[in-house]
Design a protein around this motif. Structure first.
Motif, mmCIF file in Angstrom:
data_model
loop_
_atom_site.group_PDB
_atom_site.id
_atom_site.type_symbol
_atom_site.label_atom_id
_atom_site.label_comp_id
_atom_site.label_asym_id
_atom_site.label_seq_id
_atom_site.Cartn_x
_atom_site.Cartn_y
_atom_site.Cartn_z
ATOM 1 N N THR A 71 0.827 -1.212 0.000
ATOM 2 C CA THR A 71 0.000 0.000 0.000
ATOM 3 C C THR A 71 0.858 1.258 0.000
ATOM 4 N N ALA A 72 1.922 1.235 0.810
ATOM 5 C CA ALA A 72 2.822 2.397 0.871
ATOM 6 C C ALA A 72 3.525 2.599 -0.463
ATOM 7 N N HIS A 73 3.928 1.520 -1.116
ATOM 8 C CA HIS A 73 4.569 1.627 -2.425
ATOM 9 C C HIS A 73 3.601 2.199 -3.462
ATOM 10 N N ILE A 74 2.366 1.727 -3.438
ATOM 11 C CA ILE A 74 1.371 2.212 -4.409
ATOM 12 C C ILE A 74 1.109 3.696 -4.201
ATOM 13 N N ALA A 75 0.891 4.099 -2.941
ATOM 14 C CA ALA A 75 0.622 5.513 -2.647
ATOM 15 C C ALA A 75 1.789 6.386 -3.084
ATOM 16 N N ARG A 76 3.016 5.956 -2.743
ATOM 17 C CA ARG A 76 4.193 6.739 -3.101
ATOM 18 C C ARG A 76 4.315 6.910 -4.608
ATOM 19 N N ASN A 77 4.072 5.835 -5.350
ATOM 20 C CA ASN A 77 4.313 5.880 -6.784
ATOM 21 C C ASN A 77 3.198 6.560 -7.570
ATOM 22 N N VAL A 78 1.973 6.529 -7.080
ATOM 23 C CA VAL A 78 0.913 7.309 -7.726
ATOM 24 C C VAL A 78 1.231 8.793 -7.603
ATOM 25 N N ILE A 79 1.677 9.209 -6.418
ATOM 26 C CA ILE A 79 2.032 10.619 -6.198
ATOM 27 C C ILE A 79 3.280 10.988 -6.995
ATOM 28 N N CYS A 161 4.561 17.286 -4.958
ATOM 29 C CA CYS A 161 4.439 15.829 -5.116
ATOM 30 C C CYS A 161 5.749 15.130 -4.784
ATOM 31 N N SER A 165 6.585 12.411 -1.911
ATOM 32 C CA SER A 165 7.261 11.170 -2.275
ATOM 33 C C SER A 165 8.483 10.921 -1.393
ATOM 34 N N LEU A 168 7.363 9.615 1.976
ATOM 35 C CA LEU A 168 6.958 8.209 1.893
ATOM 36 C C LEU A 168 8.162 7.290 1.721
#
Length: 293
Positions: A71-79, A161, A165, A168
């Motif tokens: 989840t943390a990887h997904i949030a970081r990479n979307v941002i 952003c 990043s 995160l």
């Protein structure tokens, strides 16, 4: 085992990192002149993944890339993907040196966000850095004096952003290695960007492929070389070297694109860089943190 501290070696790797960032800027402008931003990002992620594979294999293979924090990887990479798209788009709108100057507000937003979400203390030097950086942005953008260039606001949004990043990534470094963080960055951003990239996809002309490969390679080498530099010297030594990107970007913009820099931009950039110098901490930065931008 940590390498023996060496200023010459740190300067060598940092010079390669700066050269990579500058080459990525030129390649980004060349590719976005022909292709849409999302296609450029997709090609960068996919090609970058193949470039990273040897490091993945050396780090234990795909089994070692497993993470307990998807989840943390997904949030970081979307941002992060949003910030990269904004940065590339702004590159088509404003002079290179202006873009890099405003991008250097990233450590300011990082300090604010780290204090808010990670509990880091906002010291007087950090507060002074924030104030100087914000004043520098106002001088460059000059709201109320004519119309504000949308490119200024877009790259400012990209810097915010990138700041999110970084925060995160700082959190992810507690459990994941730099190779694992970059691996998931490339995987997730390839998936996130696939649909928008295909929406206006066009086959790149043959003469554009060297630029595409260059932006993919430098997107990896810039962070790898900075990580190596940080292994040989503290951030207090490395970060001031990175500030050379501002005058060098102005020089490249003048030589390649006939861009002129006015006194307001130069003054604002100086304030932002001064703020960054104040924001430097007397400790080494973990190499994984360079995966944030």
């Amino acid at each position: 085992m940590a390498p023996t501290p060496s200023i010459p070696k740190a300067a060598f790797w940092m010079a390669l990192s700066i050269a990579s960032f500058l080459a990525m800027s030129v390649a980004g402008r060349a590719t976005t002149a022909e292709l849409n931003v999302f296609q450029v990002l997709e090609l960068r992620s996919v090609i970058g993944l193949f470039i990273l594979l040897p490091l993945v294999m050396m780090s234990g293979g795909f089994a070692a890339m497993r993470t307990q924090r998807p989840t943390a990887h997904i949030a970081r990479n979307v941002i992060h993907y949003t910030g990269q798209a904004a940065w590339l788009y702004a590159l088509t709108l404003i002079p290179l040196a202006v873009l890099i100057s405003i991008e250097f507000t990233t450590p300011i937003w990082t300090a604010i966000l780290a204090a808010t979400f990670l509990g880091e203390r906002l010291s007087r030097p950090k507060l002074a850095a924030i104030v100087l950086g914000l004043i520098g942005v106002v001088i460059i953008v000059r709201p109320g004096v004519g119309s504000i260039d949308p490119g200024h606001l877009i790259v400012l949004g990209a810097a915010v952003c990138f700041g999110i990043s970084v925060v995160l990534v700082k959190s992810l470094t507690r459990t994941d290695s730099v190779v694992r963080i970059i691996f998931w960055m490339l995987i997730i951003q390839s998936v996130v960007g696939l649909v928008p990239a295909l929406y206006e996809w066009r086959n790149p002309p043959l003469e554009l492929w060297p630029w595409i490969v260059l932006i993919a390679f430098t997107g990896m080498s810039s962070h790898f070389c900075m990580a190596r530099a940080l292994g040989y010297a503290d951030a207090t030594v490395i970060s001031p070297m990175d500030f050379l990107r501002v005058p060098l970007s102005a020089l490249i913009g003048w030589l390649l694109y006939s861009e002129q820099i006015d006194a307001f931009t130069a003054g604002g950039a100086l304030l932002i860089l001064t703020g960054n110098l104040l924001n430097l901490q007397r400790k080494a930065v973990k190499p994984a943190e360079v995966a944030a931008s």
